[in-house]
Write a protein that holds these residues in place. Structure first.
Motif, PDB file in Angstrom:
ATOM      1  N   SER A  39      33.911  51.749  34.584  1.00 52.21           N
ATOM      2  CA  SER A  39      33.576  52.929  35.366  1.00 52.21           C
ATOM      3  C   SER A  39      33.800  52.607  36.842  1.00 52.21           C
ATOM      4  CB  SER A  39      32.130  53.360  35.131  1.00 52.21           C
ATOM      5  OG  SER A  39      31.904  53.667  33.768  1.00 52.21           O
ATOM      6  N   PHE A  40      34.688  53.338  37.479  1.00 51.10           N
ATOM      7  CA  PHE A  40      35.033  53.061  38.864  1.00 51.10           C
ATOM      8  C   PHE A  40      33.858  53.373  39.785  1.00 51.10           C
ATOM      9  CE2 PHE A  40      37.190  54.465  42.892  1.00 51.10           C
ATOM     10  CZ  PHE A  40      37.614  53.195  43.275  1.00 51.10           C
ATOM     11  N   VAL A  41      33.523  52.415  40.677  1.00 53.00           N
ATOM     12  CA  VAL A  41      32.426  52.579  41.627  1.00 53.00           C
ATOM     13  C   VAL A  41      32.949  52.909  43.013  1.00 53.00           C
ATOM     14  CG1 VAL A  41      30.476  51.425  42.753  1.00 53.00           C
ATOM     15  CG2 VAL A  41      30.918  51.055  40.315  1.00 53.00           C
ATOM     16  N   GLY A  42      33.969  52.171  43.467  1.00 48.53           N
ATOM     17  CA  GLY A  42      34.509  52.436  44.795  1.00 48.53           C
ATOM     18  C   GLY A  42      35.393  51.312  45.277  1.00 48.53           C
ATOM     19  N   ARG A  73      42.162  43.728  53.700  1.00 46.16           N
ATOM     20  CA  ARG A  73      42.160  43.396  52.278  1.00 46.16           C
ATOM     21  C   ARG A  73      41.291  44.396  51.514  1.00 46.16           C
ATOM     22  NH1 ARG A  73      43.246  37.990  50.426  1.00 46.16           N
ATOM     23  NH2 ARG A  73      42.831  37.739  48.192  1.00 46.16           N
ATOM     24  N   LEU A  74      41.791  44.863  50.383  1.00 44.41           N
ATOM     25  CA  LEU A  74      41.074  45.809  49.551  1.00 44.41           C
ATOM     26  C   LEU A  74      40.517  45.115  48.317  1.00 44.41           C
ATOM     27  CD1 LEU A  74      43.570  48.835  49.535  1.00 44.41           C
ATOM     28  CD2 LEU A  74      41.591  48.499  51.024  1.00 44.41           C
ATOM     29  N   ALA A  75      39.428  45.650  47.790  1.00 46.91           N
ATOM     30  CA  ALA A  75      38.882  45.206  46.516  1.00 46.91           C
ATOM     31  C   ALA A  75      38.327  46.432  45.803  1.00 46.91           C
ATOM     32  CB  ALA A  75      37.794  44.157  46.712  1.00 46.91           C
ATOM     33  N   TYR A  76      38.381  46.403  44.482  1.00 45.45           N
ATOM     34  CA  TYR A  76      37.993  47.548  43.667  1.00 45.45           C
ATOM     35  C   TYR A  76      36.795  47.173  42.803  1.00 45.45           C
ATOM     36  CZ  TYR A  76      42.679  49.023  45.039  1.00 45.45           C
ATOM     37  OH  TYR A  76      43.808  49.351  45.759  1.00 45.45           O
ATOM     38  N   PHE A 105      26.159  37.307  26.260  1.00 49.06           N
ATOM     39  CA  PHE A 105      26.698  37.299  27.628  1.00 49.06           C
ATOM     40  C   PHE A 105      27.500  38.579  27.808  1.00 49.06           C
ATOM     41  CE2 PHE A 105      30.136  36.709  30.620  1.00 49.06           C
ATOM     42  CZ  PHE A 105      29.529  36.072  31.708  1.00 49.06           C
ATOM     43  N   ALA A 106      27.056  39.438  28.738  1.00 48.49           N
ATOM     44  CA  ALA A 106      27.731  40.712  28.947  1.00 48.49           C
ATOM     45  C   ALA A 106      28.004  40.917  30.430  1.00 48.49           C
ATOM     46  CB  ALA A 106      26.879  41.862  28.416  1.00 48.49           C
ATOM     47  N   VAL A 107      29.231  41.303  30.747  1.00 47.83           N
ATOM     48  CA  VAL A 107      29.602  41.587  32.130  1.00 47.83           C
ATOM     49  C   VAL A 107      29.142  43.001  32.470  1.00 47.83           C
ATOM     50  CG1 VAL A 107      31.507  41.816  33.765  1.00 47.83           C
ATOM     51  CG2 VAL A 107      31.566  40.027  32.018  1.00 47.83           C
ATOM     52  N   ARG A 108      28.474  43.135  33.621  1.00 45.24           N
ATOM     53  CA  ARG A 108      27.944  44.427  34.053  1.00 45.24           C
ATOM     54  C   ARG A 108      28.710  45.017  35.244  1.00 45.24           C
ATOM     55  NH1 ARG A 108      25.552  46.183  29.693  1.00 45.24           N
ATOM     56  NH2 ARG A 108      23.702  44.998  29.046  1.00 45.24           N
ATOM     57  N   ARG A 109      29.322  44.174  36.042  1.00 45.81           N
ATOM     58  CA  ARG A 109      30.074  44.657  37.200  1.00 45.81           C
ATOM     59  C   ARG A 109      31.184  43.666  37.503  1.00 45.81           C
ATOM     60  NH1 ARG A 109      27.904  47.596  42.621  1.00 45.81           N
ATOM     61  NH2 ARG A 109      27.722  49.198  41.020  1.00 45.81           N
ATOM     62  N   ILE A 110      32.287  44.194  38.013  1.00 50.58           N
ATOM     63  CA  ILE A 110      33.410  43.343  38.373  1.00 50.58           C
ATOM     64  C   ILE A 110      34.031  43.863  39.667  1.00 50.58           C
ATOM     65  CG2 ILE A 110      35.000  44.668  36.918  1.00 50.58           C
ATOM     66  CD1 ILE A 110      36.530  42.071  36.401  1.00 50.58           C
ATOM     67  N   VAL A 111      34.402  42.946  40.538  1.00 49.79           N
ATOM     68  CA  VAL A 111      35.143  43.274  41.750  1.00 49.79           C
ATOM     69  C   VAL A 111      36.540  42.688  41.594  1.00 49.79           C
ATOM     70  CG1 VAL A 111      35.294  43.024  44.250  1.00 49.79           C
ATOM     71  CG2 VAL A 111      33.050  43.282  43.152  1.00 49.79           C
ATOM     72  N   ILE A 112      37.546  43.529  41.689  1.00 47.84           N
ATOM     73  CA  ILE A 112      38.934  43.117  41.488  1.00 47.84           C
ATOM     74  C   ILE A 112      39.615  43.002  42.841  1.00 47.84           C
ATOM     75  CG2 ILE A 112      41.148  43.726  40.440  1.00 47.84           C
ATOM     76  CD1 ILE A 112      39.603  45.211  38.272  1.00 47.84           C
ATOM     77  N   ASP A 113      40.132  41.826  43.122  1.00 46.62           N
ATOM     78  CA  ASP A 113      40.833  41.574  44.377  1.00 46.62           C
ATOM     79  C   ASP A 113      42.086  42.434  44.467  1.00 46.62           C
ATOM     80  OD1 ASP A 113      41.531  39.891  46.789  1.00 46.62           O
ATOM     81  OD2 ASP A 113      43.199  39.339  45.484  1.00 46.62           O
ATOM     82  N   GLY A 114      42.306  43.031  45.650  1.00 47.80           N
ATOM     83  CA  GLY A 114      43.415  43.954  45.817  1.00 47.80           C
ATOM     84  C   GLY A 114      44.752  43.316  46.106  1.00 47.80           C
ATOM     85  N   ILE A 115      44.825  41.992  46.109  1.00 44.87           N
ATOM     86  CA  ILE A 115      46.103  41.304  46.290  1.00 44.87           C
ATOM     87  C   ILE A 115      46.546  40.644  44.982  1.00 44.87           C
ATOM     88  CG2 ILE A 115      47.277  39.388  47.461  1.00 44.87           C
ATOM     89  CD1 ILE A 115      45.695  40.045  49.943  1.00 44.87           C
ATOM     90  N   THR A 116      45.644  39.886  44.365  1.00 42.72           N
ATOM     91  CA  THR A 116      45.985  39.214  43.106  1.00 42.72           C
ATOM     92  C   THR A 116      45.670  40.061  41.889  1.00 42.72           C
ATOM     93  OG1 THR A 116      43.795  38.198  42.915  1.00 42.72           O
ATOM     94  CG2 THR A 116      45.460  36.981  44.171  1.00 42.72           C
ATOM     95  N   TYR A 117      44.754  41.029  42.042  1.00 44.86           N
ATOM     96  CA  TYR A 117      44.244  41.858  40.941  1.00 44.86           C
ATOM     97  C   TYR A 117      43.517  41.012  39.898  1.00 44.86           C
ATOM     98  CZ  TYR A 117      46.670  45.496  43.342  1.00 44.86           C
ATOM     99  OH  TYR A 117      47.056  46.371  44.316  1.00 44.86           O
ATOM    100  N   LEU A 118      42.952  39.914  40.356  1.00 44.18           N
ATOM    101  CA  LEU A 118      42.078  39.078  39.540  1.00 44.18           C
ATOM    102  C   LEU A 118      40.634  39.269  40.007  1.00 44.18           C
ATOM    103  CD1 LEU A 118      44.267  35.856  39.496  1.00 44.18           C
ATOM    104  CD2 LEU A 118      43.745  37.299  37.515  1.00 44.18           C
ATOM    105  N   PRO A 119      39.657  38.950  39.170  1.00 51.07           N
ATOM    106  CA  PRO A 119      38.262  39.152  39.560  1.00 51.07           C
ATOM    107  C   PRO A 119      37.861  38.210  40.692  1.00 51.07           C
ATOM    108  CG  PRO A 119      38.468  38.935  37.170  1.00 51.07           C
ATOM    109  CD  PRO A 119      39.780  38.518  37.759  1.00 51.07           C
ATOM    110  N   SER A 120      37.329  38.760  41.766  1.00 59.05           N
ATOM    111  CA  SER A 120      36.724  37.931  42.809  1.00 59.05           C
ATOM    112  C   SER A 120      35.224  37.803  42.602  1.00 59.05           C
ATOM    113  CB  SER A 120      37.007  38.514  44.192  1.00 59.05           C
ATOM    114  OG  SER A 120      36.497  39.829  44.303  1.00 59.05           O
TER     115      SER A 120
END
Length: 218
Positions: free
Chosen positions: A99-102, A109-112, A125-140
């Motif tokens: 679910s997109f937050v912002g 630099r952008l992050a999603y 173990f459950a992931v609840r939130r993720i921030v995706i780096d706007g250059i590599t598109y990997l989780p920061s």
């Protein structure tokens, strides 16, 4: 893929995120240090140096309670799994809803930011939130929740680039264990990625031979 100068639609971000995870190449060999601090259930302050490659791991306890450990206490494991590798922890759309937050801005630099929920019953173990780096598109950043028979907790994991690799830099957890509060933090540092490690690295619990030091200095 080049970084986008303007925010992308969430669906495009998730597409790039999946491609980035699928094409991510782990280091064949790596050396790093980590410092772990625990307060609450059990108090602990240690620093370790880790040598890892091809399923083998050498873990040296080099400091305990603020004091150097000489000689280091060495543990060698075979079939060792990199439990903090981003590809092992990052949620996949096949098992999670996103679910997109912002969008976050750090200079240019952008992050999603996405909230995530497991499909079906929540695993231990459950992931609840993720921030995706706007250059590599990997989780920061990966925010998670855990639960076991006698413990529940939540925490975050931070990742960043080191050389050409995407590695963990910090883990923070707050938990309740048998009704008692506990906190743990792990900080990773000093990453090196040698082309090889001598076989003796994973064969002896004694101090490494000079050849190992020479390889790491290349």
């Amino acid at each position: 893929m080049p970084p986008a100068p303007h925010p992308l639609p969430p669906a495009a971000v998730i597409q790039r995120y999946q491609i980035a995870l699928e094409t991510l190449v782990p280091p064949p060999f790596q050396v790093f240090e980590y410092t772990v601090d625990q307060v609450g259930w059990s108090d602990l302050a240690q620093t370790h140096r880790v040598y890892r490659g091809h399923g083998l791991q050498r873990d040296e306890l080099i400091a305990d309670g603020g004091h150097a450990v000489k000689p280091p206490v060495v543990r060698i494991r075979r079939g060792a799994r990199d439990r903090y590798a981003v590809v092992s922890l990052a949620p996949q759309p096949i098992g999670y809803t996103f679910s997109f937050v912002g969008v976050q801005h750090a200079g240019s630099r952008l992050a999603y930011v996405f909230d995530t929920r497991p499909v079906g019953a929540a695993p231990p173990f459950a992931v609840r939130r993720i921030v995706i780096d706007g250059i590599t598109y990997l989780p920061s950043m990966i925010g998670f929740a855990t639960h076991e028979a006698k413990a529940t907790g939540s925490g975050t994991m931070l990742f960043a680039r080191s050389g050409t690799y995407w590695v963990p830099v910090r883990v923070s957890v707050t938990a309740t264990v048998d009704g008692r509060k506990a906190n743990e933090s792990i900080a990773f540092s000093g990453y090196r990625f040698p082309k090889m490690l001598p076989a003796a690295t994973f064969r002896t619990g004694r101090a490494l031979p000079p050849s190992a030091t020479a390889v790491l200095s290349e």
